[in-house]
Design an enzyme around this catalytic site. Structure first.
Site, PDB file in Angstrom:
ATOM      1  N   GLU A  81       0.849  -1.187   0.000  1.00 59.97           N
ATOM      2  CA  GLU A  81       0.000   0.000   0.000  1.00 59.97           C
ATOM      3  C   GLU A  81       0.891   1.246   0.000  1.00 59.97           C
ATOM      4  O   GLU A  81       0.447   2.335   0.324  1.00 59.97           O
ATOM      5  CB  GLU A  81      -0.991  -0.008   1.156  1.00 59.97           C
TER       6      GLU A  81
ATOM      7  N   CYS B 299      -3.484  -3.493   4.548  1.00 63.25           N
ATOM      8  CA  CYS B 299      -2.499  -4.454   5.065  1.00 63.25           C
ATOM      9  C   CYS B 299      -2.850  -5.900   4.719  1.00 63.25           C
ATOM     10  O   CYS B 299      -2.106  -6.821   5.055  1.00 63.25           O
ATOM     11  CB  CYS B 299      -2.371  -4.325   6.580  1.00 63.25           C
TER      12      CYS B 299
ATOM     13  N   HIS C 208      -2.025  -9.913  12.667  1.00 66.46           N
ATOM     14  CA  HIS C 208      -1.526  -8.690  12.032  1.00 66.46           C
ATOM     15  C   HIS C 208      -1.145  -7.722  13.156  1.00 66.46           C
ATOM     16  O   HIS C 208      -1.918  -7.531  14.104  1.00 66.46           O
ATOM     17  CB  HIS C 208      -2.612  -8.071  11.128  1.00 66.46           C
TER      18      HIS C 208
HETATM   19  N1  CAA Z   1       1.910   4.190  30.705  1.00 68.82           N
HETATM   20  C1  CAA Z   1       1.319   3.035  30.338  1.00 68.82           C
HETATM   21  N2  CAA Z   1       0.316   2.968  29.435  1.00 68.82           N
HETATM   22  C2  CAA Z   1      -0.093   4.110  28.845  1.00 68.82           C
HETATM   23  C3  CAA Z   1       0.483   5.361  29.197  1.00 68.82           C
HETATM   24  C4  CAA Z   1       1.529   5.381  30.158  1.00 68.82           C
HETATM   25  N3  CAA Z   1       2.119   6.496  30.517  1.00 68.82           N
HETATM   26  N4  CAA Z   1      -0.136   6.300  28.452  1.00 68.82           N
HETATM   27  C5  CAA Z   1      -1.057   5.695  27.693  1.00 68.82           C
HETATM   28  N5  CAA Z   1      -1.039   4.367  27.934  1.00 68.82           N
HETATM   29  C6  CAA Z   1      -1.848   3.335  27.310  1.00 68.82           C
HETATM   30  C7  CAA Z   1      -3.308   3.713  27.182  1.00 68.82           C
HETATM   31  O1  CAA Z   1      -4.033   3.446  28.357  1.00 68.82           O
HETATM   32  C8  CAA Z   1      -3.743   2.842  26.013  1.00 68.82           C
HETATM   33  O2  CAA Z   1      -3.967   1.541  26.487  1.00 68.82           O
HETATM   34  P1  CAA Z   1      -5.345   0.779  26.111  1.00 68.82           P
HETATM   35  O3  CAA Z   1      -5.248   0.461  24.634  1.00 68.82           O
HETATM   36  O4  CAA Z   1      -5.313  -0.430  26.973  1.00 68.82           O
HETATM   37  O5  CAA Z   1      -6.461   1.730  26.409  1.00 68.82           O
HETATM   38  C9  CAA Z   1      -2.479   2.788  25.136  1.00 68.82           C
HETATM   39  O6  CAA Z   1      -1.399   3.185  25.974  1.00 68.82           O
HETATM   40  C10 CAA Z   1      -2.515   3.755  23.961  1.00 68.82           C
HETATM   41  O7  CAA Z   1      -2.807   5.008  24.477  1.00 68.82           O
HETATM   42  P2  CAA Z   1      -3.942   5.908  23.795  1.00 68.82           P
HETATM   43  O8  CAA Z   1      -5.125   5.061  23.469  1.00 68.82           O
HETATM   44  O9  CAA Z   1      -4.140   7.126  24.584  1.00 68.82           O
HETATM   45  O10 CAA Z   1      -3.113   6.261  22.467  1.00 68.82           O
HETATM   46  P3  CAA Z   1      -3.494   7.125  21.228  1.00 68.82           P
HETATM   47  O11 CAA Z   1      -4.779   7.823  21.364  1.00 68.82           O
HETATM   48  O12 CAA Z   1      -2.306   7.985  21.007  1.00 68.82           O
HETATM   49  O13 CAA Z   1      -3.670   6.073  20.051  1.00 68.82           O
HETATM   50  C11 CAA Z   1      -3.326   4.357  18.498  1.00 68.82           C
HETATM   51  C12 CAA Z   1      -3.076   4.817  19.934  1.00 68.82           C
HETATM   52  C13 CAA Z   1      -4.813   4.365  18.216  1.00 68.82           C
HETATM   53  C14 CAA Z   1      -2.791   2.952  18.330  1.00 68.82           C
HETATM   54  C15 CAA Z   1      -2.570   5.321  17.541  1.00 68.82           C
HETATM   55  O14 CAA Z   1      -1.206   5.154  17.696  1.00 68.82           O
HETATM   56  C16 CAA Z   1      -2.939   5.144  16.073  1.00 68.82           C
HETATM   57  O15 CAA Z   1      -3.887   5.761  15.596  1.00 68.82           O
HETATM   58  N6  CAA Z   1      -2.164   4.319  15.318  1.00 68.82           N
HETATM   59  C17 CAA Z   1      -2.408   4.076  13.909  1.00 68.82           C
HETATM   60  C18 CAA Z   1      -3.635   3.208  13.659  1.00 68.82           C
HETATM   61  C19 CAA Z   1      -3.480   1.789  14.133  1.00 68.82           C
HETATM   62  O16 CAA Z   1      -2.381   1.286  14.306  1.00 68.82           O
HETATM   63  N7  CAA Z   1      -4.623   1.105  14.289  1.00 68.82           N
HETATM   64  C20 CAA Z   1      -4.634  -0.290  14.657  1.00 68.82           C
HETATM   65  C21 CAA Z   1      -5.781  -1.038  14.008  1.00 68.82           C
HETATM   66  S1  CAA Z   1      -5.833  -0.687  12.262  1.00 68.82           S
HETATM   67  C22 CAA Z   1      -4.772  -1.853  11.541  1.00 68.82           C
HETATM   68  O17 CAA Z   1      -4.404  -2.813  12.150  1.00 68.82           O
HETATM   69  C23 CAA Z   1      -4.326  -1.630  10.133  1.00 68.82           C
HETATM   70  C24 CAA Z   1      -2.972  -0.993  10.142  1.00 68.82           C
HETATM   71  O18 CAA Z   1      -1.959  -1.679  10.147  1.00 68.82           O
HETATM   72  C25 CAA Z   1      -2.906   0.461  10.182  1.00 68.82           C
END
Ligand code: CAA
Length: 389
Positions: free
Chosen positions: A81, A113, A233
């Site tokens: 992609e 993916c 994945h």
């Molecule tokens: N200590 C320990 N844990 C912490 C922490 C700290 N100081 N701060 C945050 N965390 C934890 C949170 O509690 C959360 O845990 P949970 O999932 O258990 O709730 C985790 O860390 C992530 O924190 P947030 O949810 O606040 O993080 P975020 O809002 O920044 O988003 C994300 C995380 C959604 C993965 C983001 O990085 C993102 O959008 N990534 C790209 C999209 C993605 O990877 N999606 C996955 C499914 S899609 C897919 O699989 C296809 C693909 O390849 C893209």
């Protein structure tokens, strides 16, 4: 019935990476968010003379390098992609770089993916019908979300090459699979954007709902949920924990969440230090499991492939006796141990490096240590070459 599947599997990633603790420090975020929250330590950063084509060619070169596998295939399927052209398939460059025979079918496949899995199933169906076929499937991607975005820590890059044959040396793939597709906007990249757009939290929900639906479809088609190991994945390593909880629940708790360390953790070792490699990610997880754990002959592995947008597939596979002799574990470990750690400033410079779009000539500095590189862009044409030329 003839067994079909993966005869060789090799992966490649850039020779440079940035530590996520340095990204956290720059963005003034608690580093535990990445280390504990998403289970990521480092992120591979493509050199400026690397793209999905060179990553792919470098992954496949590992298979052919010592001369024991003939540079002769019936098809070259290229899943990505991060394509470099809207029209010409990246596999066409790759075939020439690798010195493969010209009388083979070459095409590029896309569905976020997921597309490598479509390639795998299309190839295996043909091999079942004609067991003499040798098909090279390469998945390759550079995950880009943008500096300072929530997705930033889930970037990375990598490619995986698999030689698919009858009577494979590593993994036989079963014909039954569970499928699910839906039309959703969780992650996408418009043609005019070089970074992905994503609704992050929603995308993880779509992933888990797709897994659930695939499990149901797999069972409805007669698939047995009897696995010693599972590879998911991996957009980030902790996604496997979320996926496995869903898997345990959906299988009526026949699987124990506590068995995660024993059955799944070895599959996360490479992802934790490379990051997301989109199409390649599931299959790098498979290489990680096989390279880093003594998996028993005839063990069954469940493989869950997911592509946003969305498409998912749950497959089952059986490990072939003697598989370890066909792996490239040593080369993989050496490649990862020889990588250079970048400063945040160097990572930012690589991320924002500007490529010409006006047809003028741009000669690219030699950065990659891989066997193939993008040497220049000129007259809107990409020029690839062996690195040692
Ligand atoms: N200590 C320990 N844990 C912490 C922490 C700290 N100081 N701060 C945050 N965390 C934890 C949170 O509690 C959360 O845990 P949970 O999932 O258990 O709730 C985790 O860390 C992530 O924190 P947030 O949810 O606040 O993080 P975020 O809002 O920044 O988003 C994300 C995380 C959604 C993965 C983001 O990085 C993102 O959008 N990534 C790209 C999209 C993605 O990877 N999606 C996955 C499914 S899609 C897919 O699989 C296809 C693909 O390849 C893209």
């Amino acid at each position: 019935m003839v067994r079909v599947g993966i005869d060789r599997i090799a992966f490649y990633t850039s020779n440079q990476f940035v530590a996520l603790k340095d990204v956290a420090e720059h963005n003034q975020i608690d580093p535990d968010k990445f280390a504990l929250g998403i289970w990521q330590e480092n992120m591979a950063v493509a050199s400026v003379d690397e793209d999905a084509v060179t990553l792919a060619a470098n992954a496949a070169e590992t298979i052919f390098a010592d001369g024991s596998i003939a540079r002769q295939v019936d098809q070259l399927l290229f899943a990505t992609e991060s394509g470099v052209d809207q029209s010409k398939a990246g596999g066409v460059y790759i075939r020439r770089l690798l010195g493969l025979n010209q009388n083979c079918r070459v095409v590029e496949l896309k569905q976020a993916c997921y597309s490598a899995t479509a390639g795998l199933q299309m190839a295996l169906a043909q091999i079942r019908a004609n067991p003499s076929l040798r098909i090279l499937l390469i998945a390759s991607d550079i995950a880009r979300y943008g500096l300072g975005t929530p997705g930033e820590a889930t970037q990375g890059c990598g490619a995986v090459a698999m030689l698919l044959t009858a009577n494979p040396s590593i993994l036989a793939i079963d014909e039954v699979a569970g499928l699910h597709s839906d039309d959703v906007m969780d992650f996408w990249r418009p043609n005019y954007s070089d970074t992905a757009l994503v609704d992050g939290k929603y995308s993880t929900k779509v992933y888990l709902n797709t897994l659930k639906a695939c499990i149901a479809d797999y069972q409805a088609r007669g698939g047995e949920l009897e696995f010693q190991h599972l590879c998911y994945h991996l957009p980030f390593s902790r996604m496997a924990e979320k996926a496995h909880k869903t898997f345990c629940r959906e299988s009526g708790n026949r699987y124990q969440v506590e068995a995660f360390e024993q059955n799944i953790a070895a599959g996360l070792i490479y992802n934790r230090t490379i990051g997301n490699s989109y199409t390649a990610s599931l299959y790098i997880a498979l290489a990680s499991l096989l390279d880093n754990q003594e998996v028993e002959a005839n063990a069954r592995i469940g493989l869950f492939s997911f592509g946003s947008g969305c498409m998912g597939e749950l497959m089952s596979a059986t490990v072939v006796a003697g598989y370890r002799d066909a792996l490239y574990s040593k080369a993989h470990h050496q490649m990862l141990s020889e990588r250079t750690q970048m400063t945040y400033a160097d990572y930012e410079a690589a991320f924002t490096y500007g490529y010409v779009v006006d047809g003028s000539e741009q000669v690219l500095p030699k950065q990659t240590t891989g066997a193939y590189r993008l040497a220049k862009i000129d007259q809107h044409q990409r020029h690839y070459e062996p690195t040692n030329c």
